[in-house]
Design a protein around this motif. Structure first.
Motif, short mmCIF file in Angstrom:
data_model
loop_
_atom_site.label_atom_id
_atom_site.label_comp_id
_atom_site.label_asym_id
_atom_site.label_seq_id
_atom_site.Cartn_x
_atom_site.Cartn_y
_atom_site.Cartn_z
N VAL A 54 -13.12 79.71 -29.87
CA VAL A 54 -13.23 78.37 -30.43
C VAL A 54 -12.50 78.35 -31.76
O VAL A 54 -12.88 79.06 -32.69
CB VAL A 54 -14.71 77.97 -30.61
CG1 VAL A 54 -14.80 76.56 -31.21
CG2 VAL A 54 -15.45 78.04 -29.29
N LEU A 55 -11.46 77.54 -31.86
CA LEU A 55 -10.67 77.46 -33.09
C LEU A 55 -11.16 76.28 -33.93
O LEU A 55 -10.69 75.15 -33.77
CB LEU A 55 -9.19 77.32 -32.75
CG LEU A 55 -8.58 78.49 -31.97
CD1 LEU A 55 -7.09 78.25 -31.74
CD2 LEU A 55 -8.80 79.81 -32.70
N ALA A 56 -12.10 76.56 -34.81
CA ALA A 56 -12.65 75.54 -35.69
C ALA A 56 -11.90 75.55 -37.02
O ALA A 56 -12.47 75.74 -38.09
CB ALA A 56 -14.14 75.78 -35.91
N VAL A 57 -10.59 75.33 -36.92
CA VAL A 57 -9.73 75.36 -38.10
C VAL A 57 -8.96 74.05 -38.16
O VAL A 57 -8.81 73.35 -37.14
CB VAL A 57 -8.75 76.56 -38.07
CG1 VAL A 57 -9.53 77.87 -38.03
CG2 VAL A 57 -7.82 76.47 -36.87
N PRO A 58 -8.43 73.67 -39.33
CA PRO A 58 -7.67 72.42 -39.45
C PRO A 58 -6.45 72.41 -38.54
O PRO A 58 -5.88 73.46 -38.22
CB PRO A 58 -7.27 72.39 -40.93
CG PRO A 58 -8.26 73.26 -41.62
CD PRO A 58 -8.61 74.34 -40.64
N ASP A 59 -6.04 71.21 -38.13
CA ASP A 59 -4.89 71.07 -37.24
C ASP A 59 -3.66 71.78 -37.78
O ASP A 59 -2.92 72.43 -37.03
CB ASP A 59 -4.54 69.58 -37.06
CG ASP A 59 -5.49 68.89 -36.09
OD1 ASP A 59 -6.21 69.60 -35.36
OD2 ASP A 59 -5.50 67.65 -36.06
N LEU A 60 -3.43 71.68 -39.10
CA LEU A 60 -2.22 72.25 -39.68
C LEU A 60 -2.23 73.78 -39.65
O LEU A 60 -1.18 74.40 -39.80
CB LEU A 60 -2.05 71.76 -41.13
CG LEU A 60 -1.85 70.24 -41.29
CD1 LEU A 60 -1.72 69.89 -42.76
CD2 LEU A 60 -0.63 69.77 -40.51
N ALA A 61 -3.40 74.37 -39.45
CA ALA A 61 -3.49 75.84 -39.39
C ALA A 61 -3.42 76.38 -37.98
O ALA A 61 -3.29 77.59 -37.77
CB ALA A 61 -4.78 76.30 -40.06
N THR B 5 -25.91 78.02 -16.48
CA THR B 5 -26.94 78.94 -16.96
C THR B 5 -26.32 80.29 -17.33
O THR B 5 -27.02 81.19 -17.76
CB THR B 5 -28.01 79.16 -15.87
OG1 THR B 5 -27.39 79.64 -14.68
CG2 THR B 5 -28.73 77.85 -15.58
N GLU B 6 -25.00 80.43 -17.14
CA GLU B 6 -24.32 81.67 -17.48
C GLU B 6 -24.18 81.80 -18.99
O GLU B 6 -24.21 80.82 -19.73
CB GLU B 6 -22.92 81.69 -16.84
CG GLU B 6 -22.93 81.65 -15.33
CD GLU B 6 -23.45 82.94 -14.71
OE1 GLU B 6 -23.33 83.99 -15.38
OE2 GLU B 6 -23.97 82.89 -13.58
N THR B 7 -24.05 83.04 -19.44
CA THR B 7 -23.78 83.28 -20.86
C THR B 7 -22.41 83.92 -20.99
O THR B 7 -21.95 84.63 -20.10
CB THR B 7 -24.85 84.20 -21.48
OG1 THR B 7 -24.87 85.45 -20.78
CG2 THR B 7 -26.22 83.54 -21.43
N TYR B 8 -21.77 83.67 -22.12
CA TYR B 8 -20.39 84.11 -22.30
C TYR B 8 -20.20 84.72 -23.68
O TYR B 8 -21.01 84.53 -24.59
CB TYR B 8 -19.43 82.91 -22.14
CG TYR B 8 -19.60 82.22 -20.81
CD1 TYR B 8 -19.10 82.80 -19.64
CD2 TYR B 8 -20.26 81.00 -20.70
CE1 TYR B 8 -19.26 82.17 -18.41
CE2 TYR B 8 -20.42 80.36 -19.48
CZ TYR B 8 -19.92 80.95 -18.34
OH TYR B 8 -20.09 80.34 -17.12
N LYS B 9 -19.07 85.44 -23.82
CA LYS B 9 -18.68 85.99 -25.11
C LYS B 9 -17.80 84.95 -25.81
O LYS B 9 -16.72 84.62 -25.32
CB LYS B 9 -17.93 87.31 -24.94
CG LYS B 9 -18.80 88.44 -24.39
CD LYS B 9 -17.99 89.72 -24.24
CE LYS B 9 -18.85 90.85 -23.70
NZ LYS B 9 -18.07 92.10 -23.53
N ILE B 10 -18.28 84.46 -26.94
CA ILE B 10 -17.61 83.38 -27.65
C ILE B 10 -17.24 83.85 -29.05
O ILE B 10 -18.07 84.41 -29.77
CB ILE B 10 -18.52 82.13 -27.75
CG1 ILE B 10 -18.92 81.66 -26.34
CG2 ILE B 10 -17.83 81.01 -28.52
CD1 ILE B 10 -19.95 80.54 -26.34
N ALA B 11 -16.00 83.62 -29.44
CA ALA B 11 -15.56 83.90 -30.81
C ALA B 11 -15.29 82.58 -31.50
O ALA B 11 -14.58 81.72 -30.97
CB ALA B 11 -14.29 84.76 -30.81
N VAL B 12 -15.88 82.40 -32.68
CA VAL B 12 -15.65 81.19 -33.48
C VAL B 12 -14.76 81.57 -34.64
O VAL B 12 -15.16 82.33 -35.53
CB VAL B 12 -16.97 80.59 -33.99
CG1 VAL B 12 -16.69 79.33 -34.80
CG2 VAL B 12 -17.91 80.28 -32.84
N VAL B 13 -13.56 81.03 -34.66
CA VAL B 13 -12.60 81.30 -35.72
C VAL B 13 -12.64 80.12 -36.69
O VAL B 13 -12.47 78.97 -36.29
CB VAL B 13 -11.18 81.50 -35.17
CG1 VAL B 13 -10.18 81.73 -36.30
CG2 VAL B 13 -11.16 82.66 -34.18
N GLY B 14 -12.88 80.43 -37.97
CA GLY B 14 -13.12 79.37 -38.95
C GLY B 14 -14.59 79.03 -39.03
O GLY B 14 -14.98 77.89 -39.30
#
Length: 288
Positions: free
Chosen positions: A69-76, A6-15
């Motif tokens: 969160v690294l939502a980028v291609p494997d090669l990157a 139930t906790e909330t967090y600071k999340i960064a989504v890259v890509g």
């Protein structure tokens, strides 16, 4: 059984404006987490803006993030982690969405930054779907419930809770989060599900096209019998719902002898996994 935090967090989504980045961002925006969206490409930036989300520069987004969160291609992932990991606060978590680069050792790491990986299982073929939206969601992350697999290089239960909360958010709706090691996740993805299951899915389509284009079978008839028998084959083969007939077992033996190499299980060996990942990541080899 996994639990929901139930906790909330600071999340960064890259890509955030990429294919997977849009999927996870669409789900995160529905949560109470404090989310920063990072995207470098002009097209991705426009998609993010069009979705009603505000862009944040990478340095600002990751500086105080609990999890990136690294939502980028494997090669990157190599160059992206080389740039961002030095900027993270101590105790932050870097979450990649595929185990290949992490297992291959391509990511920049720090002793005080925790590495984690998570991958969606996608809705099961045996899922009891209830609505048209669930039937339409074959990938997951929209309406159909799915499980997820996660790995974390930390024994800290609080860090695991952050990862699980994030995984449940980005892949929602999630039934269970199954915990494995990064190596085990690499043995599941790609070996079990891409090398085997996805290959067989493509092989089924090749066989369908052969029946239609070479043998001249009407396509509607070929698709109907293949789709129905695929369900029976999976239900019988994976769950033992019904026994295969004696004649079917003979045909299955002929198929195995004609199509499958006797040593095929070698794909689960460590050296073969390394070869597979090296090909996927366009490397000459994976150093251990």
């Amino acid at each position: 059984m996994s639990t929901t935090s139930t906790e909330t967090y600071k999340i960064a989504v890259v890509g955030a404006g990429g294919k997977m980045g849009m999927r996870v961002s669409d789900n995160l925006v529905r949560t109470a987490h404090q989310v920063a969206y990072v995207e470098n490409s002009p097209a991705g930036q426009q998609r993010t803006i069009d979705a009603g989300r505000e862009l944040t520069d990478a340095a600002t987004a990751v500086a105080d993030a609990d999890i990136v969160v690294l939502a980028v291609p494997d090669l990157a992932l190599g160059p992206v982690t080389a740039d961002l990991v030095p900027q993270l606060k101590a105790g932050a978590i870097v979450l990649t969405l595929d185990p290949a680069a992490a297992y291959a050792g391509l990511l920049t790491t720090r002793e005080d930054v925790i590495q984690a990986v998570a991958h969606p299982c996608h809705p099961s073929i045996f899922l009891q779907r209830q609505t048209p939206e669930e039937w339409a969601d074959t990938f997951g992350g929209i309406a159909a419930p799915q499980d997820a697999i996660a790995a974390i290089e930390s024994d800290d239960p609080e860090k695991q809770a952050i990862v699980e909360a994030t995984v449940r958010a980005i892949y929602a709706p999630v039934i269970d989060v199954h915990w494995v090691t990064i190596k085990q996740l690499a043995q599941l993805e790609p070996t079990l599900v891409e090398t085997v299951a996805c290959m067989i899915g493509a092989l089924l389509n090749e066989a369908l096209q052969e029946a239609v284009n070479t043998m001249g079978v009407p396509e509607a008839a070929a698709r109907s019998i293949l789709y129905g028998h695929t369900q029976v084959a999976l239900a019988n083969g994976l769950r033992g719902d019904n026994p295969f007939s004696d004649a079917c077992l003979i045909a299955m033996d002929y198929g195995r002898e004609s199509i499958i190499k006797e040593d095929w299980k070698k794909i689960f060996r460590d050296d073969e996994l390394d070869k597979n990942l090296a090909r996927m990541l366009h490397l000459d080899s994976i150093e251990r």
